[in-house]
Design a protein around this motif. Sequence first.
Motif, short mmCIF file in Angstrom:
data_model
loop_
_atom_site.label_atom_id
_atom_site.label_comp_id
_atom_site.label_asym_id
_atom_site.label_seq_id
_atom_site.Cartn_x
_atom_site.Cartn_y
_atom_site.Cartn_z
N ARG A 95 -18.58 14.73 14.39
CA ARG A 95 -19.38 14.38 13.20
C ARG A 95 -19.20 12.91 12.87
O ARG A 95 -18.10 12.41 12.75
N GLY A 96 -20.29 12.23 12.68
CA GLY A 96 -20.24 10.81 12.37
C GLY A 96 -20.24 9.96 13.62
O GLY A 96 -21.08 9.08 13.79
N ARG A 97 -19.31 10.25 14.54
CA ARG A 97 -19.22 9.44 15.76
C ARG A 97 -20.37 9.73 16.72
O ARG A 97 -20.95 8.82 17.31
N GLU A 98 -20.70 11.01 16.90
CA GLU A 98 -21.76 11.38 17.85
C GLU A 98 -23.00 11.98 17.17
O GLU A 98 -24.09 11.94 17.72
N ILE A 99 -22.79 12.56 15.98
CA ILE A 99 -23.91 13.13 15.22
C ILE A 99 -23.84 12.60 13.79
O ILE A 99 -22.80 12.72 13.13
N GLY A 100 -24.93 12.02 13.33
CA GLY A 100 -25.03 11.61 11.93
C GLY A 100 -26.00 12.54 11.20
O GLY A 100 -26.92 13.09 11.82
N MET A 101 -25.78 12.73 9.89
CA MET A 101 -26.67 13.63 9.15
C MET A 101 -27.09 13.01 7.84
O MET A 101 -26.27 12.42 7.11
N ILE A 102 -28.38 13.13 7.55
CA ILE A 102 -28.96 12.68 6.27
C ILE A 102 -29.38 13.93 5.51
O ILE A 102 -30.17 14.73 6.01
N PHE A 103 -28.84 14.10 4.31
CA PHE A 103 -29.13 15.30 3.53
C PHE A 103 -30.32 15.10 2.61
O PHE A 103 -30.76 13.97 2.37
N GLN A 104 -30.82 16.22 2.06
CA GLN A 104 -32.02 16.20 1.23
C GLN A 104 -31.82 15.44 -0.08
O GLN A 104 -32.66 14.65 -0.48
N GLU A 105 -30.71 15.69 -0.76
CA GLU A 105 -30.49 15.12 -2.08
C GLU A 105 -29.31 14.15 -2.04
O GLU A 105 -28.16 14.58 -2.08
N PRO A 106 -29.59 12.85 -1.93
CA PRO A 106 -28.50 11.89 -1.76
C PRO A 106 -27.55 11.82 -2.94
O PRO A 106 -26.38 11.50 -2.78
N MET A 107 -28.02 12.15 -4.15
CA MET A 107 -27.15 12.05 -5.32
C MET A 107 -26.02 13.07 -5.25
O MET A 107 -24.90 12.79 -5.67
N THR A 108 -26.29 14.25 -4.72
CA THR A 108 -25.24 15.25 -4.59
C THR A 108 -24.42 15.07 -3.32
O THR A 108 -23.34 15.65 -3.19
N SER A 109 -24.92 14.27 -2.38
CA SER A 109 -24.20 14.04 -1.12
C SER A 109 -23.28 12.83 -1.20
O SER A 109 -22.34 12.72 -0.42
N LEU A 110 -23.57 11.90 -2.11
CA LEU A 110 -22.73 10.72 -2.28
C LEU A 110 -21.68 10.99 -3.35
O LEU A 110 -21.92 11.72 -4.31
#
Length: 546
Positions: A95-110
């Motif tokens: 995770r992060g190194r080989e796969i990155g992920m962008i979630f639907q709601e950035p306010m709850t993900s940050l």
Amino acid sequence: MSDISPKTPPVLSIENLTLALPALADRAHAVEGVTLAIAPGETLCVVGESGSGKSMIAHAVMGLLPKAVKPAGGAIRLAGRDLLSLDEEAMQDVRGREIGMIFQEPMTSLNPVMRVADQIIETFDAHGLHGASERRARAIALLTEVGLPDPPRLAKAYPHELSGGQRQRVMIAMALALEPKLLIADEPTTALDVTTQAQILKLLDNLRHKHGTAVLFITHDMGVVAEIADRIAVLEKGVLVEEGTADQVLGAPRHAYTQKLLAAVPSLVPPVRPALPESPPVLSVEGLGKIYRKRSFFGTAREVRAAEDISFALVRGETLGLVGESGSGKSTVGRCCLRLIEPNSGRIVLSGQGSGDLVLSDLGPSALRQHRKRIQMVFQDPFASLNPRQTVGRIISDGPVAHGVARVTALMKARELLELVGLSANAVDRYPHEFSGGQRQRIGIARALALEPDVLVADEAVSALDVSVQAQILSLIKDIQSRLGLAILFVTHDLRVAAQICDRIAVMQRGRIVETGPTAALFAAPQHEYTRQLLAAVPGGGRFGH
């Protein structure tokens, strides 16, 4: 679009994946026998309604499945390595190194209590990369690459101090920090207005070409699919029913389910709507103004004019659309009309009940409670706006009871309203979590109608719903309006939805109405440059009826 050679080895290969659901679920498998592959630099869009299993695939690839969902067969290979065979420690390194992920709601993900740069630096720290000064320099370089203004300044900001589009850019910067082979984007533009959405889609497209990143893009928005997809995979109830190039699937869909999804996409061409009879307005807003006073992260105070000199009128049976980008002030205006937010200036007048005009903006708390039933609201999030501890019958009947109606009578009315909005009368004894998103929105509409209002304010009432469910709710709203003669103020950032339901449109920019007119005329020949920009930014506009 990508020109990937079919002989290019895939970055991600999903082979006959089956994910088992717990025993009491509505079906045996979240995903059943799905096979997919994505090449370097390619964007594969996985589409389907809520519950189709598309997000489950993303979570399986990331090793983040809910505990109740178990892999029951198949393989997920990243550059040839089976991710399902890895333990948690090995997956943490992936995770992060080989796969990155962008979630639907950035306010709850940050993280709300960490500065932006520190959250990106944390990614380097977790993988033991770079020294302290190099990490900070790399964080600012990433913020620059994703197009944020004044990156050194924004690096010191907290998430709540950024707009939705800026927060999503920060999420993209974090996902790309370690230059992963695969980027998973799970509904990354659903909550964004059309211009911000267009910017994010262009940014993602540029970045995947620049870095050769494979992109797994999960969405229910077919306009976005038309804009960004190289290939499309269509899921229905966990089963892959169709796969092909974007031109094949969008231009000549083979499966009935794909055809249904495409048919449900609202067109930008407004339908012919019958002229409304001449009548006095039921709601008049005159010179409405609202100022917020905010303090920035530098400690300086500033005024934000969320609404300035807003005037419009609504007649019985009419739908007026308030459209514009996030921050344009449209939701503020809608909430001021209900006095959920107190305006700083202007008048809000309700008419039409035989006792003369009622100046809603002048009423004190006691009088306001008495008359608030005449103007009701349908909220954006149908789950957050319903009390999870109360039955549906109680939720719908509480309003009438508060206005003196006997509970037994109010519950009988609740049963009638549930049938009016297309649900069973027996739903009165169930709780909100037992319903789908579209069904919960129907309950929200029934609750608003329980007080027999003259005016309905719908604030992004369908923006969180799949296109097919969205089409059903829009049809329901139009049907109820024609039966009850409601005046509707429809707040939305989705111009396709506005085209289908609104008689007139008022376009808001930075707290002001810059253009207003009948929907068909305004869409055919917009007079203001901002309106033209909004229409040009609608994703997939050329394919879906621009």
